[in-house]
Scaffold this motif. Sequence first.
Motif, PDB file in Angstrom:
ATOM      1  N   PRO A 134      20.138 -99.076  75.891  1.00 46.67           N
ATOM      2  CA  PRO A 134      20.236-100.180  76.856  1.00 46.67           C
ATOM      3  C   PRO A 134      19.278-101.323  76.523  1.00 46.67           C
ATOM      4  CG  PRO A 134      20.167 -98.064  77.994  1.00 46.67           C
ATOM      5  CD  PRO A 134      19.845 -97.792  76.547  1.00 46.67           C
ATOM      6  N   VAL A 135      19.625-102.512  77.022  1.00 46.73           N
ATOM      7  CA  VAL A 135      18.866-103.707  76.697  1.00 46.73           C
ATOM      8  C   VAL A 135      17.422-103.615  77.176  1.00 46.73           C
ATOM      9  CG1 VAL A 135      19.578-104.924  78.815  1.00 46.73           C
ATOM     10  CG2 VAL A 135      18.938-106.242  76.780  1.00 46.73           C
ATOM     11  N   GLU A 136      17.178-102.861  78.255  1.00 49.17           N
ATOM     12  CA  GLU A 136      15.817-102.758  78.778  1.00 49.17           C
ATOM     13  C   GLU A 136      14.975-101.721  78.047  1.00 49.17           C
ATOM     14  OE1 GLU A 136      18.534-100.198  81.398  1.00 49.17           O
ATOM     15  OE2 GLU A 136      18.561-102.196  80.452  1.00 49.17           O
ATOM     16  N   SER A 137      15.583-100.989  77.101  1.00 45.40           N
ATOM     17  CA  SER A 137      14.861 -99.951  76.368  1.00 45.40           C
ATOM     18  C   SER A 137      14.183-100.522  75.133  1.00 45.40           C
ATOM     19  CB  SER A 137      15.824 -98.831  75.955  1.00 45.40           C
ATOM     20  OG  SER A 137      16.407 -98.222  77.070  1.00 45.40           O
ATOM     21  N   GLN A 138      13.191 -99.810  74.644  1.00 46.59           N
ATOM     22  CA  GLN A 138      12.539-100.167  73.381  1.00 46.59           C
ATOM     23  C   GLN A 138      13.154 -99.322  72.269  1.00 46.59           C
ATOM     24  OE1 GLN A 138      10.172-102.601  72.746  1.00 46.59           O
ATOM     25  NE2 GLN A 138      10.660-102.094  70.628  1.00 46.59           N
ATOM     26  N   PRO A 139      13.889 -99.937  71.334  1.00 46.10           N
ATOM     27  CA  PRO A 139      14.524 -99.150  70.273  1.00 46.10           C
ATOM     28  C   PRO A 139      13.493 -98.368  69.452  1.00 46.10           C
ATOM     29  CG  PRO A 139      15.410-101.377  70.333  1.00 46.10           C
ATOM     30  CD  PRO A 139      14.213-101.370  71.227  1.00 46.10           C
ATOM     31  N   GLN A 140      13.874 -97.176  69.076  1.00 44.54           N
ATOM     32  CA  GLN A 140      13.031 -96.320  68.254  1.00 44.54           C
ATOM     33  C   GLN A 140      13.733 -96.063  66.926  1.00 44.54           C
ATOM     34  OE1 GLN A 140       9.947 -95.381  69.375  1.00 44.54           O
ATOM     35  NE2 GLN A 140      10.414 -96.563  71.241  1.00 44.54           N
ATOM     36  N   GLY A 141      13.011 -96.207  65.823  1.00 48.70           N
ATOM     37  CA  GLY A 141      13.571 -95.920  64.509  1.00 48.70           C
ATOM     38  C   GLY A 141      14.823 -96.731  64.243  1.00 48.70           C
ATOM     39  N   PRO A 142      15.976 -96.066  63.980  1.00 50.98           N
ATOM     40  CA  PRO A 142      17.208 -96.779  63.622  1.00 50.98           C
ATOM     41  C   PRO A 142      18.018 -97.258  64.831  1.00 50.98           C
ATOM     42  CG  PRO A 142      17.564 -94.426  63.447  1.00 50.98           C
ATOM     43  CD  PRO A 142      16.112 -94.605  63.822  1.00 50.98           C
ATOM     44  N   GLN A 143      17.453 -97.166  66.016  1.00 46.66           N
ATOM     45  CA  GLN A 143      18.204 -97.593  67.199  1.00 46.66           C
ATOM     46  C   GLN A 143      18.261 -99.116  67.299  1.00 46.66           C
ATOM     47  OE1 GLN A 143      15.995 -95.623  70.328  1.00 46.66           O
ATOM     48  NE2 GLN A 143      17.374 -93.850  70.287  1.00 46.66           N
ATOM     49  N   ILE A 144      19.279 -99.607  67.999  1.00 42.47           N
ATOM     50  CA  ILE A 144      19.399-101.040  68.309  1.00 42.47           C
ATOM     51  C   ILE A 144      19.848-101.182  69.759  1.00 42.47           C
ATOM     52  CG2 ILE A 144      19.904-101.772  65.955  1.00 42.47           C
ATOM     53  CD1 ILE A 144      22.882-101.854  66.732  1.00 42.47           C
ATOM     54  N   ARG A 145      19.536-102.331  70.348  1.00 45.13           N
ATOM     55  CA  ARG A 145      19.966-102.580  71.732  1.00 45.13           C
ATOM     56  C   ARG A 145      21.446-102.946  71.778  1.00 45.13           C
ATOM     57  NH1 ARG A 145      14.726-105.274  71.937  1.00 45.13           N
ATOM     58  NH2 ARG A 145      13.330-104.135  73.368  1.00 45.13           N
ATOM     59  N   MET A 146      22.081-102.633  72.876  1.00 48.86           N
ATOM     60  CA  MET A 146      23.486-102.984  73.095  1.00 48.86           C
ATOM     61  C   MET A 146      23.615-104.494  73.296  1.00 48.86           C
ATOM     62  SD  MET A 146      24.407-100.030  75.886  1.00 48.86           S
ATOM     63  CE  MET A 146      24.211 -98.283  75.503  1.00 48.86           C
ATOM     64  N   THR A 147      24.519-105.103  72.565  1.00 43.43           N
ATOM     65  CA  THR A 147      24.762-106.542  72.732  1.00 43.43           C
ATOM     66  C   THR A 147      26.199-106.854  73.155  1.00 43.43           C
ATOM     67  OG1 THR A 147      25.300-106.760  70.380  1.00 43.43           O
ATOM     68  CG2 THR A 147      23.005-107.150  71.014  1.00 43.43           C
ATOM     69  N   PRO A 203      35.692-103.830  65.689  1.00 42.03           N
ATOM     70  CA  PRO A 203      34.606-103.302  64.868  1.00 42.03           C
ATOM     71  C   PRO A 203      33.283-103.313  65.635  1.00 42.03           C
ATOM     72  CG  PRO A 203      35.899-104.922  63.663  1.00 42.03           C
ATOM     73  CD  PRO A 203      36.335-105.006  65.086  1.00 42.03           C
ATOM     74  N   GLY A 204      32.366-102.455  65.204  1.00 46.35           N
ATOM     75  CA  GLY A 204      31.069-102.402  65.870  1.00 46.35           C
ATOM     76  C   GLY A 204      30.177-103.591  65.559  1.00 46.35           C
ATOM     77  N   ASN A 205      30.410-104.251  64.435  1.00 50.16           N
ATOM     78  CA  ASN A 205      29.585-105.417  64.103  1.00 50.16           C
ATOM     79  C   ASN A 205      29.793-106.508  65.141  1.00 50.16           C
ATOM     80  OD1 ASN A 205      28.366-104.491  61.711  1.00 50.16           O
ATOM     81  ND2 ASN A 205      30.201-104.941  60.532  1.00 50.16           N
ATOM     82  N   PRO A 206      28.718-107.020  65.735  1.00 50.37           N
ATOM     83  CA  PRO A 206      28.871-107.934  66.875  1.00 50.37           C
ATOM     84  C   PRO A 206      29.565-109.248  66.553  1.00 50.37           C
ATOM     85  CG  PRO A 206      26.565-107.761  66.192  1.00 50.37           C
ATOM     86  CD  PRO A 206      27.301-106.705  65.462  1.00 50.37           C
ATOM     87  N   VAL A 207      29.327-109.813  65.374  1.00 49.84           N
ATOM     88  CA  VAL A 207      29.997-111.069  65.020  1.00 49.84           C
ATOM     89  C   VAL A 207      31.498-110.833  64.897  1.00 49.84           C
ATOM     90  CG1 VAL A 207      30.258-112.855  63.261  1.00 49.84           C
ATOM     91  CG2 VAL A 207      27.970-112.086  63.939  1.00 49.84           C
ATOM     92  N   ALA A 208      31.885-109.736  64.250  1.00 47.56           N
ATOM     93  CA  ALA A 208      33.302-109.412  64.092  1.00 47.56           C
ATOM     94  C   ALA A 208      33.965-109.187  65.444  1.00 47.56           C
ATOM     95  CB  ALA A 208      33.452-108.173  63.210  1.00 47.56           C
ATOM     96  N   ALA A 209      33.312-108.422  66.320  1.00 48.39           N
ATOM     97  CA  ALA A 209      33.891-108.146  67.634  1.00 48.39           C
ATOM     98  C   ALA A 209      34.054-109.422  68.451  1.00 48.39           C
ATOM     99  CB  ALA A 209      33.011-107.146  68.386  1.00 48.39           C
TER     100      ALA A 209
END
Length: 404
Positions: A191-204, A298-304
Amino acid sequence: MARTFIDVAEADALLRGMVRSFPVETIPIWEAEGRILREPVKADAAYPPFDRVCMDGFAIRYQDIEQGRRVFAVEGYAPAGKEPPALNSPDACIEVMTGAALPPGTDCIIPVEQTQRSDDRIELKPDIEIRPRQHIHNRGRDYQAGDILLEQGTRLLGPQLAVAAAVGYSRIPVARRPRFMLVLTGDELVPVESQPQGPQIRMTHPYALQGLLRPWLDLSWTHSRDDATELRGAIKKALTEADGVLITGGVSAGKYDLVPETLEAMGVKMLFHKVQQRPGKPLWVGESNNGKPVFAFPGNPVAATMCTRRYLIPWLWRCLGMDEPVSLKLPLGEPLNGLEKLTLFSAMQKQTRPDGSWEARPCKVQGSGDFSGLSGSHGFVEIPAGRIQLNAGELVPYYDWSFA
């Protein structure tokens, strides 16, 4: 018939065959901003309903002007919204306000700035031009009772709502806003309010797609990890609760790209999968067994984001009964390289030329995951496959984020 790895034109044609009409609902006019009209709006009476005064000034008989009269006694006053007094004397006039009904016996308005007043008399200034029925908005000039003022398929913005209000539409028949649910896939998303750890990314994706889709539908969302059982449960929930389903991620050919096989196992019929384009080649579109649309990006945000603007939004316009805006083309502001076998979507800024016209200039976007680069764009252009080199000034199809 299901198709794989089709070109952009084929994808457009297949989507046109998948159009579904959403139900009509009648809502209060104050809730109708941005909605799509589903029945024509007709005039309930002629407009204006009376000969309407268009200037503050004085109502007179033009015949008196022709006979050389320049001085008039003010024998009455006609404000807007009141029944005007009739003109009784040939050497007189009636003071009028903008919006007032034309006093009986008069047929000409002299603007106040073209007169000099002394007590209850006015004198016309010399050398002014006077014409019969000047500054009068004739009864029924704009429209007659029964005239269609807004066509079905019109998007209701401020001017259109004013027209509807003027002819008494306190409630307006519009296309019901469809409810779509977005299923985000991926173990890496937090979630956007979380701090990503390692390979994680926030939902956009929820925020990018909501920003594009808010005018056309109501969007909710849920998240599924890369697990077949969890994914199936998320898609089942979306198909049960929503009018349509959007999915991001998991549509390519990797080990954890579970979306196509999960949809097939659930009886969702594929319309097409993979389009000859960049970005967004793995795009998947289909329908459930009860006719609910499914768009898997696709999962890539620009493509989606580009696929949403290029395919989903025009499809929604047709389903809502909206007349599609005329396709916009802009000249390139500098040379651009296309691709030999794929249609290219290239992010652009819409900039003003010295002559005031628009042109499209490329933005620097570092691949399909670079939202930071995309944020500086106003839209994107579409370069057909095989157009390897394009010169500055060439016209190309342009898709604006704001639908201009």
